[in-house]
Design a protein around this motif. Structure first.
Motif, PDB file in Angstrom:
ATOM      1  N   PRO A   1       0.923  -1.158  -0.167  1.00 33.34           N
ATOM      2  CA  PRO A   1       0.216   0.077  -0.033  1.00 33.34           C
ATOM      3  C   PRO A   1       0.872   1.155  -0.081  1.00 33.34           C
ATOM      4  O   PRO A   1       1.878   1.460   0.612  1.00 33.34           O
ATOM      5  CB  PRO A   1      -0.707  -0.124   1.313  1.00 33.34           C
ATOM      6  N   ARG A   2       0.545   2.229  -0.840  1.00 34.92           N
ATOM      7  CA  ARG A   2       1.008   3.445  -1.011  1.00 34.92           C
ATOM      8  C   ARG A   2       0.412   4.322  -1.625  1.00 34.92           C
ATOM      9  O   ARG A   2       0.077   4.449  -3.178  1.00 34.92           O
ATOM     10  CB  ARG A   2       2.645   3.289  -1.823  1.00 34.92           C
ATOM     11  N   GLY A   3      -0.489   5.216  -0.940  1.00 38.42           N
ATOM     12  CA  GLY A   3      -1.292   6.426  -1.657  1.00 38.42           C
ATOM     13  C   GLY A   3      -0.557   7.276  -2.436  1.00 38.42           C
ATOM     14  O   GLY A   3       0.472   7.719  -2.042  1.00 38.42           O
TER      15      GLY A   3
ATOM     16  N   ARG B   1       2.838  -2.142   4.931  1.00 39.47           N
ATOM     17  CA  ARG B   1       3.701  -1.401   4.308  1.00 39.47           C
ATOM     18  C   ARG B   1       4.099  -1.540   2.970  1.00 39.47           C
ATOM     19  O   ARG B   1       3.447  -2.454   2.285  1.00 39.47           O
ATOM     20  CB  ARG B   1       5.098  -1.484   5.127  1.00 39.47           C
ATOM     21  N   ALA B   2       4.799  -0.636   2.219  1.00 33.95           N
ATOM     22  CA  ALA B   2       5.017  -0.715   0.831  1.00 33.95           C
ATOM     23  C   ALA B   2       6.095  -1.773   0.280  1.00 33.95           C
ATOM     24  O   ALA B   2       5.986  -2.417  -0.675  1.00 33.95           O
ATOM     25  CB  ALA B   2       5.154   0.629   0.049  1.00 33.95           C
TER      26      ALA B   2
ATOM     27  N   SER C   1      -5.086  -0.441  -0.233  1.00 30.91           N
ATOM     28  CA  SER C   1      -5.597  -1.532   0.104  1.00 30.91           C
ATOM     29  C   SER C   1      -4.646  -2.349   1.036  1.00 30.91           C
ATOM     30  O   SER C   1      -3.362  -2.550   0.279  1.00 30.91           O
ATOM     31  CB  SER C   1      -6.251  -2.401  -0.909  1.00 30.91           C
ATOM     32  N   HIS C   2      -5.284  -2.998   1.953  1.00 25.53           N
ATOM     33  CA  HIS C   2      -4.139  -4.056   2.720  1.00 25.53           C
ATOM     34  C   HIS C   2      -4.196  -5.237   2.067  1.00 25.53           C
ATOM     35  O   HIS C   2      -3.679  -6.445   2.693  1.00 25.53           O
ATOM     36  CB  HIS C   2      -4.483  -4.176   4.179  1.00 25.53           C
TER      37      HIS C   2
ATOM     38  N   VAL D   1      -8.763   1.480  -3.814  1.00 27.13           N
ATOM     39  CA  VAL D   1      -8.606   0.375  -4.714  1.00 27.13           C
ATOM     40  C   VAL D   1      -7.312   0.875  -5.837  1.00 27.13           C
ATOM     41  O   VAL D   1      -6.654  -0.024  -6.448  1.00 27.13           O
ATOM     42  CB  VAL D   1      -9.681   0.104  -5.552  1.00 27.13           C
ATOM     43  N   GLY D   2      -6.859   2.043  -5.943  1.00 24.86           N
ATOM     44  CA  GLY D   2      -5.814   2.461  -6.801  1.00 24.86           C
ATOM     45  C   GLY D   2      -6.311   2.601  -8.412  1.00 24.86           C
ATOM     46  O   GLY D   2      -7.833   2.472  -8.434  1.00 24.86           O
TER      47      GLY D   2
END
Length: 242
Positions: A12-14, A239-240, A104-105, A78-79
């Motif tokens: 996840p990385r916004g 984490r990414a 999202s995880h 969701v990206g």
């Protein structure tokens, strides 16, 4: 038939649309610097026909394309998914697909560059430079793990270790983020190249001069897995990168 893929994944990385577009634009510029004839005249993904619109690879144009192709709720969770393709005379057909910005995880972000052709083969310079392209994608997108492979290599590794599509693995080259690179064993049968953020590319082709046997790739996977360098990110993802 040429069918080679360079890909990578991260957790996840916004990211905003402008941020994604800047990364994408930088990627396309760097790819053209590696091989101008192959990475030129990008088409919007549609019917995969020459009539598909050509997209100028600038950050503003890419941002508009991303917005146009991604509609609906919860995109920050969701990206966003986007892809382009190019096919120029005397060069392989290439497609570049990206899923980025997901927080999202349970869903990974990814980048994938695929080469396909019935006319050119793996001796062309751009394919021999695929490990360099892996390093480029790793640095452009901050990936966690990635690889270069053809289909027989991918299937052999997946079957030997019982892997899912997004599980980290080693192909003819592998990228490991800084945390993974710290666990990588020495002495694998390839060249070791560090990336600017502390990651590592292990290139079993030795700068495109060798064609590693599947047995060699399997052994490299075994050693990397034993060292912990190819462990999955914890699910749910927290984490990414590793």
């Amino acid at each position: 038939m040429l069918n080679v893929v360079v890909n990578g994944f991260w957790g996840p990385r916004g990211e905003s649309v402008p941020d994604i577009a800047e990364r994408w634009s930088g990627t396309l510029t760097a790819l053209k610097d590696i091989d101008g004839p192959t990475f030129d005249v990008w088409h919007e993904a549609g019917d995969d026909l020459p009539s598909d619109p050509v997209l100028k690879p600038s950050a503003p144009a890419l941002a508009e394309y991303i917005e146009r192709k991604n509609t609906g709720p919860d995109l920050d969770v969701v990206g966003r998914t986007m892809s382009l393709w190019a096919q120029n005379p005397g060069a392989a057909r290439v497609s570049l697909a990206i899923h980025a910005g997901s927080t999202s995880h349970y869903a990974v972000n990814s980048v994938s560059l695929a080469f396909r052709s019935r006319e050119v083969d793996e001796t062309v310079a751009v394919i021999r430079r695929a490990p360099e392209i892996l390093r480029l994608l790793a640095e452009s997108w901050g990936i966690d793990a990635g690889q270069v492979y053809d289909r027989p290599q991918y299937r052999a590794v997946a079957e030997r270790f019982g892997l899912e599509n997004s599980d980290p693995r080693c192909g003819r080259a592998v990228f490991l983020s800084a945390g993974r690179a710290a666990l990588a064993p020495e002495g694998l049968p390839g060249t070791y190249v560090r990336t600017k953020d502390g990651g590592l590319v292990v290139d079993l082709t030795r700068d495109g001069t060798e064609s590693p046997a599947i047995e060699t790739i399997i052994e490299a996977n075994a050693r990397l897995r034993e060292a912990g360098a190819l462990e999955k990110l914890p699910v749910p993802f927290d984490r990414a990168t590793f």
